[in-house]
Each structure stands twice: as C-alpha cells, then as structure tokens.
Design a protein around this motif. Structure first.
Motif, PDB file in Angstrom:
ATOM      1  N   ALA A  41      16.550  55.172   6.280  1.00 27.34           N
ATOM      2  CA  ALA A  41      17.132  54.136   7.142  1.00 27.34           C
ATOM      3  C   ALA A  41      16.050  53.157   7.574  1.00 27.34           C
ATOM      4  O   ALA A  41      16.272  51.941   7.590  1.00 27.34           O
ATOM      5  CB  ALA A  41      17.799  54.777   8.357  1.00 27.34           C
ATOM      6  N   GLN A  42      14.886  53.683   7.900  1.00 32.85           N
ATOM      7  CA  GLN A  42      13.764  52.829   8.296  1.00 32.85           C
ATOM      8  C   GLN A  42      13.313  51.955   7.123  1.00 32.85           C
ATOM      9  O   GLN A  42      13.066  50.757   7.286  1.00 32.85           O
ATOM     10  CB  GLN A  42      12.611  53.699   8.788  1.00 32.85           C
ATOM     11  N   GLN A  43      13.213  52.547   5.934  1.00 32.54           N
ATOM     12  CA  GLN A  43      12.823  51.797   4.751  1.00 32.54           C
ATOM     13  C   GLN A  43      13.863  50.714   4.418  1.00 32.54           C
ATOM     14  O   GLN A  43      13.507  49.595   4.051  1.00 32.54           O
ATOM     15  CB  GLN A  43      12.657  52.732   3.547  1.00 32.54           C
ATOM     16  N   LEU A  44      15.141  51.063   4.564  1.00 29.50           N
ATOM     17  CA  LEU A  44      16.220  50.098   4.318  1.00 29.50           C
ATOM     18  C   LEU A  44      16.146  48.929   5.285  1.00 29.50           C
ATOM     19  O   LEU A  44      16.296  47.771   4.882  1.00 29.50           O
ATOM     20  CB  LEU A  44      17.579  50.780   4.458  1.00 29.50           C
ATOM     21  N   ALA A  45      15.923  49.228   6.550  1.00 30.99           N
ATOM     22  CA  ALA A  45      15.843  48.165   7.549  1.00 30.99           C
ATOM     23  C   ALA A  45      14.716  47.193   7.200  1.00 30.99           C
ATOM     24  O   ALA A  45      14.887  45.973   7.285  1.00 30.99           O
ATOM     25  CB  ALA A  45      15.643  48.750   8.940  1.00 30.99           C
ATOM     26  N   ALA A  46      13.582  47.741   6.789  1.00 34.50           N
ATOM     27  CA  ALA A  46      12.447  46.885   6.414  1.00 34.50           C
ATOM     28  C   ALA A  46      12.772  46.067   5.160  1.00 34.50           C
ATOM     29  O   ALA A  46      12.462  44.873   5.096  1.00 34.50           O
ATOM     30  CB  ALA A  46      11.206  47.738   6.190  1.00 34.50           C
ATOM     31  N   ALA A  47      13.408  46.702   4.181  1.00 33.10           N
ATOM     32  CA  ALA A  47      13.744  46.003   2.940  1.00 33.10           C
ATOM     33  C   ALA A  47      14.765  44.899   3.190  1.00 33.10           C
ATOM     34  O   ALA A  47      14.677  43.811   2.610  1.00 33.10           O
ATOM     35  CB  ALA A  47      14.268  46.986   1.902  1.00 33.10           C
ATOM     36  N   GLU A  48      15.728  45.161   4.040  1.00 34.23           N
ATOM     37  CA  GLU A  48      16.757  44.164   4.342  1.00 34.23           C
ATOM     38  C   GLU A  48      16.217  43.020   5.195  1.00 34.23           C
ATOM     39  O   GLU A  48      16.727  41.906   5.131  1.00 34.23           O
ATOM     40  CB  GLU A  48      17.945  44.829   5.037  1.00 34.23           C
ATOM     41  N   ALA A  49      15.171  43.298   5.970  1.00 31.53           N
ATOM     42  CA  ALA A  49      14.595  42.270   6.835  1.00 31.53           C
ATOM     43  C   ALA A  49      13.520  41.439   6.126  1.00 31.53           C
ATOM     44  O   ALA A  49      12.991  40.494   6.713  1.00 31.53           O
ATOM     45  CB  ALA A  49      13.997  42.918   8.088  1.00 31.53           C
ATOM     46  N   ALA A  50      13.232  41.785   4.886  1.00 33.44           N
ATOM     47  CA  ALA A  50      12.211  41.047   4.139  1.00 33.44           C
ATOM     48  C   ALA A  50      12.625  39.588   3.995  1.00 33.44           C
ATOM     49  O   ALA A  50      13.809  39.249   4.014  1.00 33.44           O
ATOM     50  CB  ALA A  50      12.017  41.681   2.763  1.00 33.44           C
ATOM     51  N   ASP A  51      11.627  38.715   3.855  1.00 36.12           N
ATOM     52  CA  ASP A  51      11.906  37.290   3.671  1.00 36.12           C
ATOM     53  C   ASP A  51      12.825  37.065   2.469  1.00 36.12           C
ATOM     54  O   ASP A  51      13.711  36.215   2.518  1.00 36.12           O
ATOM     55  CB  ASP A  51      10.601  36.509   3.482  1.00 36.12           C
ATOM     56  N   VAL A  52      12.584  37.830   1.416  1.00 33.74           N
ATOM     57  CA  VAL A  52      13.431  37.760   0.223  1.00 33.74           C
ATOM     58  C   VAL A  52      13.837  39.196  -0.116  1.00 33.74           C
ATOM     59  O   VAL A  52      13.136  39.889  -0.862  1.00 33.74           O
ATOM     60  CB  VAL A  52      12.685  37.113  -0.966  1.00 33.74           C
TER      61      VAL A  52
END
Length: 103
Positions: A41-52
């Motif tokens: 979930a933490q990794q997903l949040a970071a991936a979804e919040a990426a600039d791209v």
C-alpha cells in the motif's frame, strides 16, 4: 448472561486440533501478511503520487498486494509448511538492509 445461540454452538466446536505453538506461528504469519499488504500500500501510494505514474509498476504492485492478501485468506493453521513459508517471505520482504537504514 450467556447468549443462548453461543451456548448451543460452542459444544459443537469440540477441541482444537492444533497446538499452541502452531497457533502462535499462524498468528505471526498473519501479521506478516498484514504488514506485507501494508508495505505494498505504501509502495502504491508512492507510485501513484509520482510526477509521471507508471501504470505497469502500479499494476504489478497491486498484483503483489493482492497475492499477499490471498495468501493470508488461504492460510490454514495446520499447514506448518505454508505458515513457515509466509513467515520467511514476509521477513525477507520487510527486513531493512543495514546499508539502507538511515537511522
């Protein structure tokens, strides 16, 4: 006061077929599953919040998270090998490499 429905069901359950050690190992494995799902979930949040955001990375992370959740759902307290496998896999996933530790 004892609930009548509960008092009728409990005698039907009988004696547990697992040992205290098996139960403890099972609970630890389930906690490993919960923490692994949280890790993704933490990794997903970071991936979804990426600039791209990278859809392939996000899909892969969701698949890993779902796989961990399924492992927890399928786990049987009496399956000692599966319990040990989950504990080992969760430990490997969640362990902090000393070189990466900032603090």
């Amino acid at each position: 006061m004892v609930n009548v429905a509960v008092s009728k069901v409990l005698p039907e359950l009988g004696k547990a077929s697992w040992t205290a050690a098996q139960l403890f190992a099972y609970e630890i494995a389930l906690e490993g599953v919960r923490q692994s799902v949280g890790y993704y979930a933490q990794q997903l949040a970071a991936a979804e919040a990426a600039d791209v955001p990278d859809a392939d990375v996000i899909d892969a992370l969701r698949a890993e998270q779902a796989a961990w959740a399924a492992r927890g759902q399928d786990l049987d307290v009496l399956d000692v090998k599966a319990v040990a496998g989950i504990r080992k896999d969760a430990d490997e996933l969640l362990s902090v490499d000393e070189d990466e530790d900032d603090g």
